[in-house]
Design a protein around this motif. Structure first.
Motif, short mmCIF file in Angstrom:
data_model
loop_
_atom_site.label_atom_id
_atom_site.label_comp_id
_atom_site.label_asym_id
_atom_site.label_seq_id
_atom_site.Cartn_x
_atom_site.Cartn_y
_atom_site.Cartn_z
N ALA A 172 14.28 2.05 -5.91
CA ALA A 172 14.38 1.54 -4.68
C ALA A 172 13.53 -0.13 -5.07
O ALA A 172 14.14 -1.01 -4.07
CB ALA A 172 13.58 2.43 -3.60
N ALA A 173 12.52 -0.06 -5.33
CA ALA A 173 11.60 -1.23 -5.42
C ALA A 173 12.63 -2.34 -6.37
O ALA A 173 12.78 -3.65 -5.98
CB ALA A 173 10.41 -1.20 -6.31
N ALA B 131 12.43 -3.04 -12.30
CA ALA B 131 12.20 -3.49 -11.24
C ALA B 131 11.52 -5.05 -11.43
O ALA B 131 11.97 -5.88 -10.36
CB ALA B 131 11.34 -2.63 -10.35
N LEU B 132 10.77 -5.10 -12.08
CA LEU B 132 10.10 -6.43 -12.48
C LEU B 132 11.11 -7.63 -12.70
O LEU B 132 11.16 -8.83 -12.29
CB LEU B 132 8.98 -6.27 -13.59
CG LEU B 132 7.51 -5.79 -13.04
CD1 LEU B 132 6.83 -5.11 -14.25
CD2 LEU B 132 6.80 -6.64 -12.17
N THR B 133 12.36 -7.19 -13.60
CA THR B 133 13.11 -8.18 -14.19
C THR B 133 13.98 -8.52 -12.83
O THR B 133 14.64 -9.57 -12.96
CB THR B 133 13.95 -7.53 -15.16
OG1 THR B 133 14.67 -6.40 -14.53
CG2 THR B 133 13.03 -7.24 -16.55
N ARG B 134 14.00 -7.83 -11.74
CA ARG B 134 14.86 -8.18 -10.71
C ARG B 134 14.15 -9.11 -9.92
O ARG B 134 14.80 -9.64 -8.77
CB ARG B 134 15.06 -6.89 -9.83
CG ARG B 134 15.81 -5.70 -10.51
CD ARG B 134 17.30 -6.04 -10.24
NE ARG B 134 17.51 -5.71 -8.98
CZ ARG B 134 18.62 -6.47 -8.27
NH1 ARG B 134 19.60 -7.38 -8.86
NH2 ARG B 134 19.02 -5.99 -6.91
N THR C 213 0.78 -1.13 0.20
CA THR C 213 -0.09 0.09 0.03
C THR C 213 0.85 1.42 -0.04
O THR C 213 0.70 2.38 -0.68
CB THR C 213 -0.89 -0.11 1.19
OG1 THR C 213 -1.83 -1.07 1.32
CG2 THR C 213 -1.80 1.39 1.25
N ARG C 214 1.94 1.20 0.79
CA ARG C 214 2.70 2.41 0.99
C ARG C 214 3.52 2.43 -0.76
O ARG C 214 3.88 3.62 -0.95
CB ARG C 214 4.10 2.19 2.06
CG ARG C 214 3.36 2.32 3.46
CD ARG C 214 4.41 2.41 4.42
NE ARG C 214 5.17 1.44 4.48
CZ ARG C 214 5.00 0.44 5.18
NH1 ARG C 214 3.96 0.23 5.86
NH2 ARG C 214 6.07 -0.65 5.23
N LEU C 215 4.06 1.40 -1.14
CA LEU C 215 4.43 1.40 -2.21
C LEU C 215 3.59 2.07 -3.42
O LEU C 215 3.99 2.84 -4.13
CB LEU C 215 5.01 0.12 -2.88
CG LEU C 215 5.87 -0.10 -4.17
CD1 LEU C 215 6.93 0.73 -4.22
CD2 LEU C 215 6.00 -1.52 -4.48
N LEU C 216 2.36 1.48 -3.58
CA LEU C 216 1.58 2.10 -4.57
C LEU C 216 1.26 3.56 -4.14
O LEU C 216 1.19 4.36 -5.27
CB LEU C 216 0.37 1.22 -4.42
CG LEU C 216 -0.68 1.51 -5.55
CD1 LEU C 216 -0.19 1.17 -7.06
CD2 LEU C 216 -1.92 0.78 -5.26
N PRO D 13 14.50 -5.89 -4.21
CA PRO D 13 13.41 -6.66 -4.82
C PRO D 13 12.48 -7.43 -3.90
O PRO D 13 13.18 -8.07 -2.96
CB PRO D 13 14.08 -7.79 -5.98
CG PRO D 13 15.29 -7.51 -5.47
CD PRO D 13 16.07 -6.42 -4.90
N ASP D 14 11.27 -7.47 -3.80
CA ASP D 14 10.52 -8.40 -2.93
C ASP D 14 9.04 -8.93 -3.78
O ASP D 14 8.75 -8.14 -4.38
CB ASP D 14 9.94 -7.50 -1.75
CG ASP D 14 9.38 -8.00 -0.73
OD1 ASP D 14 8.54 -8.92 -1.19
OD2 ASP D 14 9.41 -7.49 0.41
N PRO D 15 9.14 -10.21 -3.55
CA PRO D 15 8.16 -10.85 -4.26
C PRO D 15 6.59 -10.19 -4.03
O PRO D 15 5.83 -10.16 -5.08
CB PRO D 15 8.18 -12.35 -3.82
CG PRO D 15 9.50 -12.50 -3.56
CD PRO D 15 9.67 -11.14 -2.98
N GLY D 16 6.47 -9.78 -2.92
CA GLY D 16 5.23 -9.01 -2.50
C GLY D 16 4.89 -7.47 -3.22
O GLY D 16 3.92 -7.34 -3.57
N PHE D 17 6.24 -7.20 -4.13
CA PHE D 17 5.94 -5.93 -4.79
C PHE D 17 5.29 -6.32 -6.27
O PHE D 17 4.88 -5.45 -6.96
CB PHE D 17 7.20 -5.32 -5.09
CG PHE D 17 7.86 -4.63 -3.95
CD1 PHE D 17 7.21 -4.34 -2.75
CD2 PHE D 17 9.38 -4.36 -3.87
CE1 PHE D 17 7.82 -3.91 -1.73
CE2 PHE D 17 9.90 -3.77 -2.93
CZ PHE D 17 9.20 -3.55 -1.55
N LEU D 18 4.99 -7.42 -6.71
CA LEU D 18 4.65 -7.75 -8.02
C LEU D 18 3.59 -7.08 -8.60
O LEU D 18 3.67 -6.39 -9.53
CB LEU D 18 4.59 -9.54 -8.07
CG LEU D 18 4.36 -9.86 -9.54
CD1 LEU D 18 5.00 -9.39 -10.55
CD2 LEU D 18 4.04 -11.26 -9.42
#
Length: 223
Positions: free
Chosen positions: A34-35, A66-69, A14-17, A39-44
């Protein structure tokens, strides 16, 4: 590791969005950086959601990075699903990201409908992804699909199509023949310019198009 669906991860996303929705594009760029740096799977899902609507080119590019990470095991299935989105930018960004990941198993998902997508940006992304992901046995068929669109769009679109064709190499020679024989001056000029770029990658595309149109107008006996 915190589970992807834990309350902590939900709060983090939520904070990231919220941060990726900041009015200042430079802030969004730093958040995407930063994302990817951490990298964090929860960011997907958050990264996917923002990629589909982000208006700034540089931020979109950072979101792709960021997605490729993240692990392809989680990103590739999600990106494949996004190819069926009703939002053109979502399809385009998913294709672009898949081309960066370079997982050949995705090839069957690069469908004819994507290669011929009515949205130019989606089609251009599909062309670039296709020439990277296509197996050796599919190059001739892909060349034919791409060559069938010669004459499409403005200069930017035509240059993208020519570059995609040239990237396939000599297999495009037979695919260009219908375009070279076309009665449509735009199609014929585009085919001739692509043929020239295949033989001379350093040739100027605009000059090649102009020369091809002049040849068509004058006829080969008077050029």
């Amino acid at each position: 590791m915190v589970p992807v669906n834990s309350p902590h991860t939900y709060s983090q996303n939520t904070r990231l969005l919220d941060a990726l929705s900041a009015e200042d594009s430079s802030v969004r760029l730093q958040v995407a950086l930063a994302a990817g740096t951490h990298p964090d799977p929860g960011f997907l899902e958050t990264l996917m959601e923002r990629s589909a609507i982000e208006p700034d080119f540089f931020v979109r590019d950072m979101l792709v990075w960021a997605l490729t990470r993240l692990s392809p095991e989680i990103t590739v299935p999600r990106l494949r699903a996004e190819l069926g989105s009703e939002r053109a930018q979502a399809r385009s960004q998913a294709l672009h990201t898949l081309s960066k990941i370079g997982d050949g198993s995705v090839w069957p998902a690069i469908t004819r409908s994507l290669l011929h997508d009515a949205d130019d940006e989606v089609a251009r992304s599909a062309w670039r992804a296709a020439v990277i992901l296509v197996p050796d046995g599919g190059r001739e068929e892909l060349a034919a699909e791409l060559a069938a669109q010669l004459g499409r769009g403005d200069r930017k679109v035509q240059l993208s199509l020519s570059r995609a064709l040239v990237a396939l190499g000599d297999v495009i020679e037979s695919a260009l023949l219908p375009g070279l024989a076309s009665d449509n001056p735009e199609v014929q000029a585009h085919a001739r310019a692509t043929e020239l770029l295949l033989r001379d990658p350093d040739a100027a595309f605009d000059s090649a198009i102009d020369d091809a149109k002049r040849l068509h107008a004058l006829g080969p006996d008077r050029a």
